[in-house]
Motif scaffolding. Structure first.
Motif, PDB file in Angstrom:
ATOM      1  N   LEU A   1     -56.943  61.166 -30.459  1.00 30.97           N
ATOM      2  CA  LEU A   1     -57.741  61.808 -31.546  1.00 30.97           C
ATOM      3  C   LEU A   1     -57.123  61.373 -32.910  1.00 30.97           C
ATOM      4  N   CYS A   2     -58.801  60.934 -33.940  1.00 29.80           N
ATOM      5  CA  CYS A   2     -58.599  60.119 -35.188  1.00 29.80           C
ATOM      6  C   CYS A   2     -58.249  62.042 -36.278  1.00 29.80           C
ATOM      7  N   ALA A   3     -57.476  61.582 -37.376  1.00 27.32           N
ATOM      8  CA  ALA A   3     -57.650  62.581 -38.297  1.00 27.32           C
ATOM      9  C   ALA A   3     -57.570  61.956 -39.856  1.00 27.32           C
ATOM     10  N   SER A   4     -58.538  62.492 -40.559  1.00 34.30           N
ATOM     11  CA  SER A   4     -57.870  62.286 -42.429  1.00 34.30           C
ATOM     12  C   SER A   4     -58.101  63.367 -42.923  1.00 34.30           C
ATOM     13  N   SER A   5     -57.086  63.346 -44.360  1.00 34.33           N
ATOM     14  CA  SER A   5     -57.215  64.036 -44.749  1.00 34.33           C
ATOM     15  C   SER A   5     -57.152  63.494 -46.829  1.00 34.33           C
ATOM     16  N   THR A   6     -56.872  64.408 -47.221  1.00 37.92           N
ATOM     17  CA  THR A   6     -57.792  63.563 -48.766  1.00 37.92           C
ATOM     18  C   THR A   6     -56.381  63.063 -49.524  1.00 37.92           C
ATOM     19  N   SER A   7     -55.325  63.769 -49.488  1.00 37.35           N
ATOM     20  CA  SER A   7     -54.182  62.957 -50.221  1.00 37.35           C
ATOM     21  C   SER A   7     -52.905  62.461 -49.015  1.00 37.35           C
ATOM     22  N   GLY A   8     -52.918  63.158 -47.941  1.00 35.64           N
ATOM     23  CA  GLY A   8     -51.580  63.085 -46.873  1.00 35.64           C
ATOM     24  C   GLY A   8     -50.496  63.500 -48.083  1.00 35.64           C
TER      25      GLY A   8
ATOM     26  N   HIS B   1     -61.120  59.805 -48.152  1.00 35.61           N
ATOM     27  CA  HIS B   1     -59.293  59.935 -47.856  1.00 35.61           C
ATOM     28  C   HIS B   1     -58.249  59.189 -47.591  1.00 35.61           C
ATOM     29  N   ARG B   2     -57.028  59.200 -48.216  1.00 35.77           N
ATOM     30  CA  ARG B   2     -55.870  58.237 -48.126  1.00 35.77           C
ATOM     31  C   ARG B   2     -55.206  58.614 -46.960  1.00 35.77           C
ATOM     32  N   ALA B   3     -55.157  59.518 -46.139  1.00 32.20           N
ATOM     33  CA  ALA B   3     -54.266  59.904 -45.352  1.00 32.20           C
ATOM     34  C   ALA B   3     -55.204  59.497 -44.297  1.00 32.20           C
ATOM     35  N   MET B   4     -54.404  59.014 -42.758  1.00 31.53           N
ATOM     36  CA  MET B   4     -55.153  59.082 -41.294  1.00 31.53           C
ATOM     37  C   MET B   4     -54.628  59.271 -40.312  1.00 31.53           C
ATOM     38  N   TYR B   5     -54.320  59.696 -39.601  1.00 32.18           N
ATOM     39  CA  TYR B   5     -53.642  60.252 -38.123  1.00 32.18           C
ATOM     40  C   TYR B   5     -54.111  59.712 -37.094  1.00 32.18           C
TER      41      TYR B   5
END
Lengths: 116, 111
Positions: free
Chosen positions: A90-97, A29-33
């Protein structure tokens, strides 16, 4: 591997301490939160990293300092926190941001932070 | 802000019954998502419905979307004790990566 891991699970710190929260994903994943969640409330966005660059800072106090060393890792450095900062982080991630592509977010289990 | 308002805030039902929770949002969206959170844990994505879809199913989950009313509903059929959790709707803001969550519904399934 569809897992986001976070360490530590629990953290107790004093107001003068410096500590760090860690988050890791190996899904490419290229986006992290980073989110902050108080009891019985929805998650509140703090920071977004897209392609390892900070793209959103939701006016978070400077005592919270994010860092993205590489595309798999996300840190949150904590310094001089206040008791009201106690929460689940909380940390999260997603594919492309890019949410316009209907990305979903994968969440870690969170770090329960208590500031004394 | 596109934060959704969910109702009810809390819902308790007997195991085996159906549970329905609703979400209303403020501005146009291109998709709406539902997440579940077990107590003190991370969120788990359940289902995503696009703005051009009206209904979507996944196992015991059924989601509807009414863009004219800016509302969505999540139906869980034949509830189980393991469905006890908080449920959040969420929608992305146009133009950036921000996902805004609704206020959530706390669902309790009574065995």
């Amino acid at each position: 591997d569809t897992e986001v891991t976070q360490t530590p699970k629990h953290l107790v710190m004093g107001m003068t301490n410096k500590k760090s929260l860690k988050c890791e994903q190996h899904m490419g994943h290229r986006a992290m939160y980073w989110y902050k969640q108080k009891a019985k409330k929805p998650p509140e966005l703090m920071f977004v990293y897209s392609y390892e660059k900070l793209s959103i800072n939701e006016s978070v106090p400077s005592r919270f300092s994010p860092e993205c060393p590489n595309s798999s890792l996300l840190n949150l450095h904590l310094h001089a926190l206040q008791p009201e900062d106690s929460a689940l982080y909380l940390c999260a991630s997603s594919t492309s941001g890019t949410l316009l592509r209907t990305d979903t977010q994968y969440f870690g289990p969170g770090t329960r932070l208590t500031v004394l | 802000s596109q934060q959704g308002e969910e109702d009810p805030q809390a819902l308790s039902i007997q195991e085996g019954e159906n549970a329905t929770m609703n979400c209303s949002y403020k501005t146009s969206i291109n998709n709406l998502q539902w997440y579940r959170q077990n107590s003190g844990r991370g969120l788990v994505h359940l289902i995503l419905i696009r703005s051009n879809e009206r209904e979507k199913h996944s196992g015991r989950l059924r989601v509807t979307l009414d863009t004219s009313k800016k509302s969505s509903s999540l139906l869980i059929t034949a509830s189980r004790a393991a469905d006890t959790a908080s449920y959040f709707c969420a929608a992305p803001n146009f133009g950036n990566e921000k996902l805004t969550f609704g206020t959530g519904t706390r669902l309790t399934i009574i065995p």
